[in-house]
Scaffold this active site. Structure first.
Site, PDB file in Angstrom:
ATOM      1  N   SER A 165       0.804  -1.230  -0.084  1.00  0.00           N
ATOM      2  CA  SER A 165       0.054   0.143   0.138  1.00  0.00           C
ATOM      3  C   SER A 165       0.906   1.261   0.050  1.00  0.00           C
ATOM      4  CB  SER A 165      -0.922  -0.069   1.312  1.00  0.00           C
ATOM      5  OG  SER A 165      -1.978   0.996   1.109  1.00  0.00           O
ATOM      6  N   HIS A 181      -7.971  -5.647  -0.055  1.00  0.00           N
ATOM      7  CA  HIS A 181      -6.504  -4.673   0.118  1.00  0.00           C
ATOM      8  C   HIS A 181      -5.339  -5.405   0.526  1.00  0.00           C
ATOM      9  CE1 HIS A 181      -4.199  -1.380  -0.345  1.00  0.00           C
ATOM     10  NE2 HIS A 181      -4.119  -1.171   1.157  1.00  0.00           N
ATOM     11  N   ASP A 241     -10.105  -4.679  -4.000  1.00  0.00           N
ATOM     12  CA  ASP A 241      -9.394  -3.609  -3.278  1.00  0.00           C
ATOM     13  C   ASP A 241      -9.890  -2.489  -3.484  1.00  0.00           C
ATOM     14  OD1 ASP A 241      -7.671  -1.918  -1.981  1.00  0.00           O
ATOM     15  OD2 ASP A 241      -5.978  -2.984  -2.940  1.00  0.00           O
TER      16      ASP A 241
END
Length: 268
Positions: free
Chosen positions: A107, A243, A213
């Site tokens: 991320s 995610h 996601d």
């Protein structure tokens, strides 16, 4: 696997906490670069698999995150975070000289890892999980508002496994409040910097992403990953995954894909 060791190094904004999952006879070093609002300790499961695969694993807590110094989740300049990761890499390389280095960014950590590859190079492999890279539109939407809403990350957005969300919600080292404007501004700047910064120097790239996601949508990441990795990108896209693919219900598949990729790119 032995319990992690905690090192406190000097970071750009004060104390930098780095976890080490040791391996007495490693054949490579893996540095895990965590995402927004969380901390390196959430990657113990990933570290366990990597240690069994032959890695000595390190994970810094970024400024304003986990046990490191700084106002919570305030990142004024992601170049400082990249520098702190480089400090952690230096400690790992001092302990294990000459071993190949793998950088694994999730991320926000994917953005940091991408920038690290542009600034420093020297990687045997770069792994990007749900990376904030390319056309991520959240910063622009938030900065257009007079006030950033108090909307924390939904634990349900992380994984189809409800235990993951419950653990995240109960974790005192996780930030459960709103994003802060200096950090959102730094996201916007660094997205442009990485876009303009060229490729990752030919390093093999593994891109992992879930089709569901909602925090970092897959279509937005794709152009950034392709610019960064060029023809050297291996992608693994997981239908229905959210995610945090390392914490998803198919995590065994994801981790097998990770170690299988490393087997193809690391020297034997």
């Amino acid at each position: 696997m032995a319990d992690p060791r905690e090192h406190v190094l000097t970071g750009t904004r004060g104390a930098l906490c780095v976890l080490e999952w040791p391996n007495e006879r490693p054949r490579y070093v893996a540095v895990v670069v965590h995402g927004y609002g969380e901390h390196a300790g959430r990657y113990a499961g990933v570290a366990r698999v990597l240690v069994a695969h032959g890695a000595a694993v390190y994970g810094p807590d970024h400024v304003g995150h986990g046990r490191s110094a700084g106002e919570r989740v305030v990142v004024e300049d992601f170049e400082d975070v990249v520098t702190d990761v480089h400090t952690a890499v230096g400690a790992a390389r001092s302990a294990h000289p000459g071993l190949p280095l793998v950088l694994i960014g999730h991320s926000m950590g994917g953005l940091v890892a991408a920038r690290y590859a542009q600034r420093h190079g020297g990687l045997a492999a770069l792994v990007l999980s749900g990376p904030v890279i390319g056309d991520w539109r959240l910063p622009g939407r938030l900065l257009a508002l007079d006030e950033i809403p108090d909307t924390p990350i939904s634990p349900a957005a992380l994984s189809r496994d409800p235990a993951v969300g419950a653990s995240y919600a109960a974790d005192p080292l996780v930030w459960h409040g709103p994003m802060k404007r200096p950090t959102v501004e730094a996201f916007a700047r660094t997205l442009r910097t990485v876009e303009e910064g060229g490729g990752a120097g030919g390093v093999p790239v593994l891109w992992l992403h879930g089709t569901d996601d909602r925090l970092v949508p897959l279509p937005g990441s794709r152009p950034g990953v392709e610019r960064l990795g060029g023809a050297g990108v291996t992608e693994r896209i997981y239908p229905g995954a959210r995610h945090e693919v390392f914490h998803e219900t198919n995590r065994d598949e994801v981790l097998a894909d990770l170690t299988g990729f490393l087997d193809t790119v690391l020297p034997r």
